[in-house]
Scaffold this active site. Sequence first.
Site, PDB file in Angstrom:
ATOM      1  N   ARG A 152      10.150   7.090  -9.585  1.00  0.00           N
ATOM      2  CA  ARG A 152      10.940   7.444  -8.170  1.00  0.00           C
ATOM      3  C   ARG A 152      12.400   7.504  -8.536  1.00  0.00           C
ATOM      4  O   ARG A 152      13.126   7.588  -7.656  1.00  0.00           O
ATOM      5  CB  ARG A 152      10.781   6.209  -7.351  1.00  0.00           C
ATOM      6  CG  ARG A 152       9.158   6.407  -6.807  1.00  0.00           C
ATOM      7  CD  ARG A 152       9.002   5.378  -5.636  1.00  0.00           C
ATOM      8  NE  ARG A 152       8.579   4.120  -6.317  1.00  0.00           N
ATOM      9  CZ  ARG A 152       7.401   3.927  -7.013  1.00  0.00           C
ATOM     10  NH1 ARG A 152       6.357   4.824  -6.888  1.00  0.00           N
ATOM     11  NH2 ARG A 152       7.187   2.955  -7.283  1.00  0.00           N
ATOM     12  N   ASN A 296       0.331  -6.366  -4.017  1.00  0.00           N
ATOM     13  CA  ASN A 296      -0.859  -6.989  -3.558  1.00  0.00           C
ATOM     14  C   ASN A 296      -1.461  -7.800  -4.342  1.00  0.00           C
ATOM     15  O   ASN A 296      -1.135  -7.998  -5.861  1.00  0.00           O
ATOM     16  CB  ASN A 296      -2.204  -5.814  -3.284  1.00  0.00           C
ATOM     17  CG  ASN A 296      -2.288  -5.044  -4.318  1.00  0.00           C
ATOM     18  OD1 ASN A 296      -1.441  -4.107  -4.654  1.00  0.00           O
ATOM     19  ND2 ASN A 296      -3.242  -5.322  -5.510  1.00  0.00           N
ATOM     20  N   ASP A 341      -5.174  -4.951  -0.228  1.00  0.00           N
ATOM     21  CA  ASP A 341      -4.194  -4.286  -0.919  1.00  0.00           C
ATOM     22  C   ASP A 341      -2.906  -3.952  -0.147  1.00  0.00           C
ATOM     23  O   ASP A 341      -2.335  -2.836  -0.331  1.00  0.00           O
ATOM     24  CB  ASP A 341      -4.636  -2.923  -1.585  1.00  0.00           C
ATOM     25  CG  ASP A 341      -3.833  -1.930  -2.312  1.00  0.00           C
ATOM     26  OD1 ASP A 341      -2.793  -2.948  -3.078  1.00  0.00           O
ATOM     27  OD2 ASP A 341      -3.841  -0.893  -2.563  1.00  0.00           O
ATOM     28  N   HIS A 650     -10.454  11.904  -9.768  1.00  0.00           N
ATOM     29  CA  HIS A 650     -10.927  13.331  -9.700  1.00  0.00           C
ATOM     30  C   HIS A 650     -11.270  13.516  -8.100  1.00  0.00           C
ATOM     31  O   HIS A 650     -11.983  14.581  -7.833  1.00  0.00           O
ATOM     32  CB  HIS A 650     -12.186  13.531 -10.486  1.00  0.00           C
ATOM     33  CG  HIS A 650     -11.451  13.681 -11.922  1.00  0.00           C
ATOM     34  ND1 HIS A 650     -10.931  14.743 -12.515  1.00  0.00           N
ATOM     35  CD2 HIS A 650     -11.570  12.862 -13.029  1.00  0.00           C
ATOM     36  CE1 HIS A 650     -10.708  14.546 -13.767  1.00  0.00           C
ATOM     37  NE2 HIS A 650     -11.069  13.408 -14.109  1.00  0.00           N
TER      38      HIS A 650
END
Length: 727
Positions: A152, A296, A341, A650
């Site tokens: 970031r 989390n 989470d 994926h």
Amino acid sequence: MTRNRIAAVAGILSLALAACGAPREPAEPADIPAPEVEAQFADVDTARILAAADTPQEWLTYGGNYDETRHSPLQKVNVETVERLGVAWTYDLRTARGVESTPIVVEGVMYVTSAWSVVYALEAATGEELWVHEPDVDKSVGVNACCDVVNRGVAVYDGKVYVGVIDGRLQALDAETGELIWSTVTVDQSKPYTITGAPRVVDGKVLIGNGGAELGVRGYLSAYDAATGKLVWRFYTVPNPEKQPDNAASDAVFAELANDTWGDEGAWVEDGGGGTVWDSIVYDHVGDQIIFGVGNGSPWNRTFRDPAGGDNLFLSSIVAVDAETGEYKWHFQTTPGDNWDYTATQTIILADLPLGENGETRRVAMQAPKNGFFYVIDAATGEFISGEPFVPITWATGLDENGRPVEVPTARYGTTPILQLPGALGAHNWHPMAFNPELNLAYIPAQEIPQAYAEDSRFFDDPANWNTGSDFAAGAAPDLPPGTFEAIRASLKGRLIAWDPIAQEPRWTVEHENAWNGGVLSTAGGLVFQGKLGGEFVAYDAATGEKLWAHDVKSGAASGPATFEVDGEQYVTITTGWGSAYALVAGMAYPDGVPPSVGKVVTFKLGGNEIIADAGLPMIERTPKGEDFGTTEMVAAGTVHFARHCAVCHGQLAVSSGVLPDLRWSPIAADAASWDQVVRGGALASNGMVSFAEELSEEESEAIRAYVLRQAHNATASQEAPTSDQP
Ligand code: CA
């Protein structure tokens, strides 16, 4: 929604955030030309960042200033002139992976990062490359990155550029040349730690956290000496398994307060407990304290993590520590006993809000974390002031007088899937929020991405990398009921919300086409800038939300924009390349084709008329390369193994966004031996696709191949799967 559909959505929206390698490496760095700029490079200190509002031509730190408002006093680009905004220059970051970087600009030089923690220094007015620093990462660590190998941004201070590297190193570079000055390993590299966040620098100390709580680590925030790279202090966010002192700044508060919120056994003892500090770190100069957001629990499911059922401090909390010593000052826990989470790592913004009866201001910290509540808390004490949901939520009915959520009884899920808002991707993720202090409005990149949570009954049998205690295969089936894709897409929503933190209600809202969009920039020109996943970069009227300007940047744009001035000309800049967690899992969300992810810096100015070159991405042939094969039982087994081991990179339902290969169309899937060479043999480990031999037997690997080819043939037959033009 029918029960079948809920079950299907369960499998799909057990999304989470993935462990993925490297399909496309950045090109070799170019030669380093001697910079022509005369000015001192990165001549930044704490006093200068504190006075950032006095030098609005610079963008000195990740959030624009220490309060991290991302509000610029610049106003040459404003509600009247913005229609003349055009492209000044673009720079190719040479990656198709996720780009989340906010550029830093100082003395006419831009410092920006891309995937794999590569740092670039560019002439801010022209985009001319000054230097590139490649940190020489072993790409196999990509499998530890829950949410793509993103970065970031950097911090700049005293002639140096600081970057957190994906493999856990913290590096200081010479701002003029890009040469490495020092490099420090900040984590136990035998564990699945990563760094994706931007460092901050305060009074000669570089602050950095880490990530990895999906895979099992123990979180902490560290302060390193900016000149030497030596550790100054460390604050752990969860206890060690013995609940003994670490010889760290956090020792006292664990003995007094936090140890008792953890039981003595449970998976946290092995898994580290989580609580990683992977994004927001803010310096509050008034209290001379660092306020940071904690992630989390690890594993997510508290039933497994800590059967004693405590609050598990400091998971999902906002914590303040003394800037000099790292000693505890206060905390506010947004989600006690996290189970979903629900990180509290999202943007923390400091501001003086007129909350008193006679308009007296109170210094507050504001956050819109994953759990869906917008919080205003006292910056001096952590006292809860107010909080309201900023999106529809189903896990809690509200907050009590202390700001503690009132959970609904079903929220702490069992083995039957429950569909819940928000999901693990949050009501708000890492995309930076902004705050306009003139209008007292916070601008939230908000999203509705429901998730089905179900207890993973095989938790203790299969301690693979991703082992959250929440079953990603819940409801997954090889042949989905008709309308499943439509039902999923209809449930995904994204919006930009102008939130009034005093009234705790929205002032205006803009609905977006996609759930996952970009970070926000606010300016005194009365504008709010945001990139969108579909490729639009938009300026809205800050007071009304009216769309005033937009430009197609030819890629999903998710990062935080910035603005700066060189020689009296105001520029607005954004990095493109959407990548990251949602890109990896959510290819199935795009019926009309997946937005391309093209890593670029795109910089605008009034009257700019440059063209953004088309990416020229290679087309792939969307046809199955192998025969449909396998018994019903085999394909069903492959479905479950794919959901648990493959989908986070994926794509759910085997539909890739294109950031990583869509296995349905892969020639490797045509041949059992080639497939096994990759899946279990590690043949593509140098690309980040490490061997799964410890997790998958040969039979299981082959079952996954049968499932992938079944999905390829199903998609071709029904034309229901979204298309993808990227490899
Ligand atoms: Ca997480």
